[in-house]
Design an enzyme around this catalytic site. Structure first.
Site, PDB file in Angstrom:
ATOM      1  N   THR A 141      -2.627  -0.075   4.377  1.00 47.75           N
ATOM      2  CA  THR A 141      -2.923   1.335   4.676  1.00 47.75           C
ATOM      3  C   THR A 141      -3.051   2.042   3.317  1.00 47.75           C
ATOM      4  O   THR A 141      -4.103   1.991   2.705  1.00 47.75           O
ATOM      5  CB  THR A 141      -1.826   1.972   5.556  1.00 47.75           C
ATOM      6  OG1 THR A 141      -0.549   1.742   4.964  1.00 47.75           O
ATOM      7  CG2 THR A 141      -1.865   1.400   6.946  1.00 47.75           C
ATOM      8  N   THR A 174      11.129  -3.997   9.414  1.00 50.42           N
ATOM      9  CA  THR A 174      10.389  -3.100   8.558  1.00 50.42           C
ATOM     10  C   THR A 174       8.905  -3.352   8.517  1.00 50.42           C
ATOM     11  O   THR A 174       8.456  -4.465   8.641  1.00 50.42           O
ATOM     12  CB  THR A 174      10.837  -3.292   7.118  1.00 50.42           C
ATOM     13  OG1 THR A 174      10.074  -2.414   6.314  1.00 50.42           O
ATOM     14  CG2 THR A 174      10.575  -4.679   6.630  1.00 50.42           C
ATOM     15  N   GLU A 253       4.174   4.790  -2.247  1.00 46.56           N
ATOM     16  CA  GLU A 253       3.186   5.849  -2.465  1.00 46.56           C
ATOM     17  C   GLU A 253       3.532   6.664  -3.705  1.00 46.56           C
ATOM     18  O   GLU A 253       4.600   7.267  -3.799  1.00 46.56           O
ATOM     19  CB  GLU A 253       3.090   6.748  -1.229  1.00 46.56           C
ATOM     20  CG  GLU A 253       2.397   6.022  -0.074  1.00 46.56           C
ATOM     21  CD  GLU A 253       2.397   6.789   1.231  1.00 46.56           C
ATOM     22  OE1 GLU A 253       1.608   6.428   2.113  1.00 46.56           O
ATOM     23  OE2 GLU A 253       3.183   7.732   1.371  1.00 46.56           O
TER      24      GLU A 253
END
Lengths: 381, 381
Positions: A141, A174, A253
């Site tokens: 992603t 996870t 991120e």
């Protein structure tokens, strides 16, 4: 080096843009399998369906789309996940209950089933051997790069692929992680081993304290390479899991640094892990590491917010790398410039010794930067 | 409008720079007092000393320095806090056990006692009436502006000052907050009332999930204005506490928006507050609000990470302002542009109805921006 009997296809079906967004992984024989899923009270439709399909301890195919998480879509979401498994089962000649569905991406949009149906037709002829690295790319992603690792254990090979990179503080399991091996494993060993390893690796990482609706780790063992020594196999699988965990943290991120927090001297492993998570999750610790500021004050603050009554300030020692900066409740005179240089590296270790017992824990995370804010403030619905 | 009998002085003694850094507040008569302190396992020296001094239920003076938190300094820190109270006691002719010490600022540096001693000498002659707004300025750390509020209750006045603005997820108490009144309150009422109100206000705010080592709320009631109706007084005090709480959240480090999260339909108040905190603390919800993105997917993710077994996805409804965006487990068609405009305002309300009971909770927080990162990455030790 990839395990035998795992074929895969990764393609674009136009869910959002022209990047790879649909993956199917197929074991040529039915594999023993176990999975651990998110503890979120808002699990995605694929998690709800996947839990049912894995219940018999077997799997033979995984179908994964990125760019859309199929979460929060009510009954329609469940129906879409089931239909996806049914189509894959038909195409591959596999029991649909041996197919596990996965979706990752934006929450709250209907899966574009027309595109997925069209993309799945004819996949049998598109499957390739030794293609798992492309699958690692297709499940991404906001990851900066694909995450893939493999190792050999006796006659067998273990391969793992994973995706991060935000909404990540796993709980019981996870992310999306697929572990594949051609080792033959005893039925009773698969699930307990996976749980042990997940607790020591994926459950020990946090990017941003948020827990995904879609977290899942799957282990598939198709047995084609024959028996292995179980202890040796678990060591190999730990290596794969630990590698992927660190890569997920490193590529969080906006992250510029991997942070490892080692807590020792705790009364129990649970206590050690709780304190370590308080440190690795503190935005003030994370921003201090980003700014190369050897601010141990923020570390002791984070230890303090464990609210653990047995933590004694006068017994606590804090290290950055190998340098004690706070020892048994009092500051240590340090070379601040050297510490700043240490914190400027791409991997930073923060050590905490609670001084009250013998248990320890290690967790991984990353720094918090303007990049995280930009990525998530301007990710438009 | 300030309560009678509260004198104060706010000055610069050069602890770090030339801004106000030392404050003394003095009640001309001994005041009934109660305080709530941080639950951090690493309380600052002033918290340790303050807990002892408040134990008898009285206080007559507060001494507060900013720019240095006196935390993590071992025995020296305690000695410095005690000495500060002793000097204030001598200067004002007050029992040193009726003096409460407070420090806020960087962790891990010794208090510059020479400067503090020199600054405290002669303060009796420097005390001024109606000077609490200046005290509100002097106790600031990274706050954007001073926080002050007052209201009248019958014959009495309540005034409150507070400072934020980072390391803020209070636990049992919060921040530095001083509530002063000239109302005469019954001994038995003071502490329970403070606890009730703190639980509904300061304990319902979070800037960044970090819990300060120095959080303290103090209420001093010197009785000079005589008796008040207790219910009316509590209402007034709630107004003061709620105002200060919202100002603290609104002025969080780097914040551009006040976020209010209202949770209703919960089984218990505790459950409602836990879910509300999950939402207000989620970095992905906070960055979505910053980016004006009506991403309810992140809100349901945050509700899910309460891991509360009684939360049922199919009963959950989510609102931005007055607009339902997710109703009983499924998305609602919305005017996204109107929602974006709503999220562009300086105050945003996120509503969650769990649909399983009648309890509710309201918490306050703020958005997460590049400003928070910059302020905390480049705040050098």
């Amino acid at each position: 080096m990839q395990p035998q009997g795992f074929l895969s296809v990764a393609k674009n079906v136009g869910i959002k843009d022209e990047t790879l967004d649909l993956t199917v992984i197929h074991s040529t024989v039915r594999a023993r399998a176990a999975a651990m899923f998110t503890r979120s009270r808002f699990p995605g439709a694929p998690v709800i369906v996947g839990r049912r399909h894995i219940a018999n301890g077997f799997a033979q195919a995984l179908v994964i789309n990125s760019k859309n998480a199929n979460v929060g879509m009510g009954k329609q979401g469940i129906d879409n996940a089931i239909e996806t498994c049914r189509i894959v089962g038909e195409e591959l000649g596999v029991d649909p209950y041996d197919v596990l569905p996965f979706s990752t991406g934006v929450i709250g949009r209907a899966l574009p089933m027309d595109k997925i149906r069209a993309g799945l037709r004819g996949i049998r002829s598109q499957l390739k051997l030794d293609n798992l690295k492309l699958a690692a790319e297709a499940i991404m992603t906001t990851d900066k790069y694909p995450k893939y690792f493999s190792c050999r254990v006796g006659p067998a090979v273990i391969a793992g692929i994973a995706k991060g990179a935000g909404m990540i503080e796993p709980n019981m399991a996870t992310l999306l992680v697929y572990l594949m091996t051609d080792a033959e494993l005893p039925r009773a060993a698969v699930r307990p081993m996976l749980r042990r390893l997940v607790d020591r690796t994926f459950n020990c990482t946090s990017i941003d304290t948020d827990t995904s609706t879609s977290d899942t780790v799957v282990l598939m063992a198709n047995g084609l390479a024959g028996k292995v020594k179980l202890g040796q196999f678990e060591k190999g699988l730990l290596e794969v899991c630990e590698y992927l965990t660190k890569e997920i943290a490193r590529s969080g991120e906006g992250a510029t640094k991997l942070i490892t927090v080692d807590v020792k001297g705790a009364k129990t492993g649970t206590q050690a892990k709780r304190v370590a998570k308080c440190v690795v999750n503190s935005p003030l610790v994370k921003t201090a590491v980003y700014g190369c500021d050897p601010n141990w004050g923020r570390v002791i603050m984070a230890v303090g917010k464990s609210f653990d009554p047995s933590v004694e300030p006068t017994k606590v020692t804090v290290r950055f790398g190998d340098t004690n900066v706070f020892k048994k409740g009092s500051p240590v005179e340090c070379d601040l410039e050297a510490l700043r240089q240490y914190l400027g590296q791409s991997e930073v270790v923060i050590g905490v010794d609670l001084g009250i017992g013998k248990a320890s824990a290690r967790v991984w995370g990353c720094d918090l930067t303007e990049g995280y804010i930009k990525e998530n403030a301007y990710y438009t619905t």
